[in-house]
Design a protein around this motif. Structure first.
Motif, PDB file in Angstrom:
ATOM      1  N   LYS A  90       3.876  15.200  -3.910  1.00 32.71           N
ATOM      2  CA  LYS A  90       2.682  14.345  -3.823  1.00 32.71           C
ATOM      3  C   LYS A  90       3.069  12.887  -3.630  1.00 32.71           C
ATOM      4  CE  LYS A  90      -0.863  17.013  -6.216  1.00 32.71           C
ATOM      5  NZ  LYS A  90      -1.840  17.030  -7.337  1.00 32.71           N
ATOM      6  N   ASP A  91       4.151  12.455  -4.279  1.00 34.07           N
ATOM      7  CA  ASP A  91       4.625  11.083  -4.086  1.00 34.07           C
ATOM      8  C   ASP A  91       4.940  10.829  -2.610  1.00 34.07           C
ATOM      9  OD1 ASP A  91       4.462  10.600  -6.808  1.00 34.07           O
ATOM     10  OD2 ASP A  91       6.622  10.768  -7.169  1.00 34.07           O
ATOM     11  N   TYR A  92       5.683  11.748  -2.006  1.00 34.29           N
ATOM     12  CA  TYR A  92       6.061  11.583  -0.595  1.00 34.29           C
ATOM     13  C   TYR A  92       4.824  11.607   0.301  1.00 34.29           C
ATOM     14  CZ  TYR A  92      11.068  11.945  -1.518  1.00 34.29           C
ATOM     15  OH  TYR A  92      12.355  11.694  -1.948  1.00 34.29           O
ATOM     16  N   TYR A  93       3.877  12.485  -0.030  1.00 32.31           N
ATOM     17  CA  TYR A  93       2.640  12.576   0.758  1.00 32.31           C
ATOM     18  C   TYR A  93       1.827  11.289   0.630  1.00 32.31           C
ATOM     19  CZ  TYR A  93      -1.928  14.181   2.357  1.00 32.31           C
ATOM     20  OH  TYR A  93      -3.123  14.307   3.026  1.00 32.31           O
ATOM     21  N   HIS A  94       1.661  10.795  -0.589  1.00 35.01           N
ATOM     22  CA  HIS A  94       0.900   9.564  -0.802  1.00 35.01           C
ATOM     23  C   HIS A  94       1.557   8.384  -0.087  1.00 35.01           C
ATOM     24  CE1 HIS A  94      -0.895  11.303  -4.795  1.00 35.01           C
ATOM     25  NE2 HIS A  94      -1.505  11.755  -3.720  1.00 35.01           N
ATOM     26  N   ALA A  95       2.877   8.304  -0.193  1.00 32.71           N
ATOM     27  CA  ALA A  95       3.597   7.203   0.460  1.00 32.71           C
ATOM     28  C   ALA A  95       3.455   7.295   1.980  1.00 32.71           C
ATOM     29  CB  ALA A  95       5.069   7.236   0.060  1.00 32.71           C
ATOM     30  N   ALA A  96       3.506   8.515   2.501  1.00 31.93           N
ATOM     31  CA  ALA A  96       3.376   8.702   3.952  1.00 31.93           C
ATOM     32  C   ALA A  96       2.018   8.227   4.465  1.00 31.93           C
ATOM     33  CB  ALA A  96       3.576  10.180   4.302  1.00 31.93           C
ATOM     34  N   LEU A  97       0.967   8.564   3.745  1.00 31.98           N
ATOM     35  CA  LEU A  97      -0.368   8.147   4.178  1.00 31.98           C
ATOM     36  C   LEU A  97      -0.518   6.633   4.146  1.00 31.98           C
ATOM     37  CD1 LEU A  97      -3.097  10.629   2.893  1.00 31.98           C
ATOM     38  CD2 LEU A  97      -2.923   9.585   5.140  1.00 31.98           C
ATOM     39  N   ILE A  98       0.072   6.011   3.141  1.00 30.09           N
ATOM     40  CA  ILE A  98      -0.004   4.549   3.041  1.00 30.09           C
ATOM     41  C   ILE A  98       0.741   3.896   4.209  1.00 30.09           C
ATOM     42  CG2 ILE A  98       0.805   2.565   1.682  1.00 30.09           C
ATOM     43  CD1 ILE A  98       0.127   4.272  -0.837  1.00 30.09           C
ATOM     44  N   PHE A  99       1.927   4.415   4.533  1.00 31.37           N
ATOM     45  CA  PHE A  99       2.693   3.824   5.630  1.00 31.37           C
ATOM     46  C   PHE A  99       2.126   4.185   6.990  1.00 31.37           C
ATOM     47  CE2 PHE A  99       5.929   2.335   2.773  1.00 31.37           C
ATOM     48  CZ  PHE A  99       6.488   1.273   3.472  1.00 31.37           C
ATOM     49  N   GLN A 100       1.378   5.284   7.066  1.00 24.77           N
ATOM     50  CA  GLN A 100       0.755   5.650   8.339  1.00 24.77           C
ATOM     51  C   GLN A 100      -0.213   4.568   8.813  1.00 24.77           C
ATOM     52  OE1 GLN A 100      -2.413   8.323   8.352  1.00 24.77           O
ATOM     53  NE2 GLN A 100      -2.103   9.087  10.414  1.00 24.77           N
ATOM     54  N   HIS A 101      -0.783   3.829   7.886  1.00 19.40           N
ATOM     55  CA  HIS A 101      -1.750   2.805   8.240  1.00 19.40           C
ATOM     56  C   HIS A 101      -1.092   1.482   8.615  1.00 19.40           C
ATOM     57  CE1 HIS A 101      -4.766   5.321   5.776  1.00 19.40           C
ATOM     58  NE2 HIS A 101      -4.937   5.530   7.066  1.00 19.40           N
ATOM     59  N   GLY A 102       0.239   1.485   8.746  1.00 17.72           N
ATOM     60  CA  GLY A 102       0.917   0.301   9.241  1.00 17.72           C
ATOM     61  C   GLY A 102       0.718   0.153  10.740  1.00 17.72           C
ATOM     62  N   ASN A 103       0.933  -1.037  11.238  1.00 19.12           N
ATOM     63  CA  ASN A 103       0.732  -1.306  12.666  1.00 19.12           C
ATOM     64  C   ASN A 103       2.039  -1.348  13.453  1.00 19.12           C
ATOM     65  OD1 ASN A 103      -2.119  -1.621  12.431  1.00 19.12           O
ATOM     66  ND2 ASN A 103      -1.789  -3.645  11.528  1.00 19.12           N
ATOM     67  N   LYS A 104       3.169  -1.337  12.768  1.00 19.98           N
ATOM     68  CA  LYS A 104       4.464  -1.437  13.438  1.00 19.98           C
ATOM     69  C   LYS A 104       5.124  -0.066  13.541  1.00 19.98           C
ATOM     70  CE  LYS A 104       5.312  -6.178  11.843  1.00 19.98           C
ATOM     71  NZ  LYS A 104       6.223  -7.058  11.077  1.00 19.98           N
ATOM     72  N   SER A 105       5.949   0.087  14.559  1.00 19.23           N
ATOM     73  CA  SER A 105       6.616   1.366  14.792  1.00 19.23           C
ATOM     74  C   SER A 105       7.458   1.787  13.603  1.00 19.23           C
ATOM     75  CB  SER A 105       7.499   1.283  16.044  1.00 19.23           C
ATOM     76  OG  SER A 105       6.726   1.032  17.195  1.00 19.23           O
TER      77      SER A 105
END
Length: 202
Positions: A90-105
């Motif tokens: 769940k930690d990895y999933y939560h972190a992934a969703l947060i970083f998915q909303h970044g604008n940089k590659s």
């Protein structure tokens, strides 16, 4: 931060490969409850904030303010990653969703690496597999390339939605289904549905 993010991506892909090998070659024995990693509650709170900030209709969101909040969350999550405080599926999933909303590659690459690990660890893989596909498509879009899976839609100045350019020859519909993604026909139907909802409001 860019150097740290690139380093984090490299480490995460190595971890992902190790998990994949372990899941295929090692018999996993029951782990004593007291030794099982506990979910990061601070990270869960950041994930909840990220999702709550997007409940309002697209047109009602202050995107400048939200982009600033998103960046602050990513900095906090990266610090957790550096300190070894991201441990559970769940930690990895939560972190992934947060970083998915970044604008940089580099943000989206890190999101994809995190989602890949989450999908390897978690029992119910539907959400994590979808996120793997979505982060990959978002990365392709960010790089100006066609998406593979068909998870990304874009909105023009008139408010019309369209399925972002997709290379339909790279991934099969069965592969999409395996990763909990709509088939191409279903994505095209979703495009029509989004625009029909818009028209019905006028």
């Amino acid at each position: 931060m860019r150097h740290l993010t690139t380093k984090a991506i490299t480490i995460l892909y190595c971890i992902s490969a190790q998990y994949s090998i372990a899941s295929n070659e090692v018999t996993i024995h029951e782990i004593p409850k007291e030794k099982v990693a506990q979910e990061n509650k601070l990270l869960t709170d950041l994930f909840t904030q990220d999702q709550s900030a997007r409940i309002a209709p697209h047109r009602d969101i202050d995107w400048k303010s939200l982009n600033h909040e998103d960046k602050t969350r990513r900095i906090k999550v990266l610090k957790m990653l550096e300190n070894g405080h991201i441990r559970t599926s769940k930690d990895y999933y939560h972190a992934a969703l947060i970083f998915q909303h970044g604008n940089k590659s580099e943000d989206i690459r890190l999101a994809h690496a995190l989602a890949t690990i989450a999908a390897t660890l978690i029992e119910d893989k539907n959400k994590a597999n979808w996120l793997k596909a979505a982060t990959w498509d978002r990365l392709m879009m960010n790089l100006g390339r066609p998406q593979w899976y068909g998870t990304q839609f874009v909105k023009d100045d008139s408010g019309n939605w369209s399925l972002y350019n997709i290379d339909s020859d790279i991934v099969s519909d069965q592969q999409r289904i395996d990763w909990s993604v709509r088939t191409l026909e279903e994505s095209k139907a979703m495009e029509k549905s989004l625009n029909s909802k818009k028209k019905s409001k006028h």
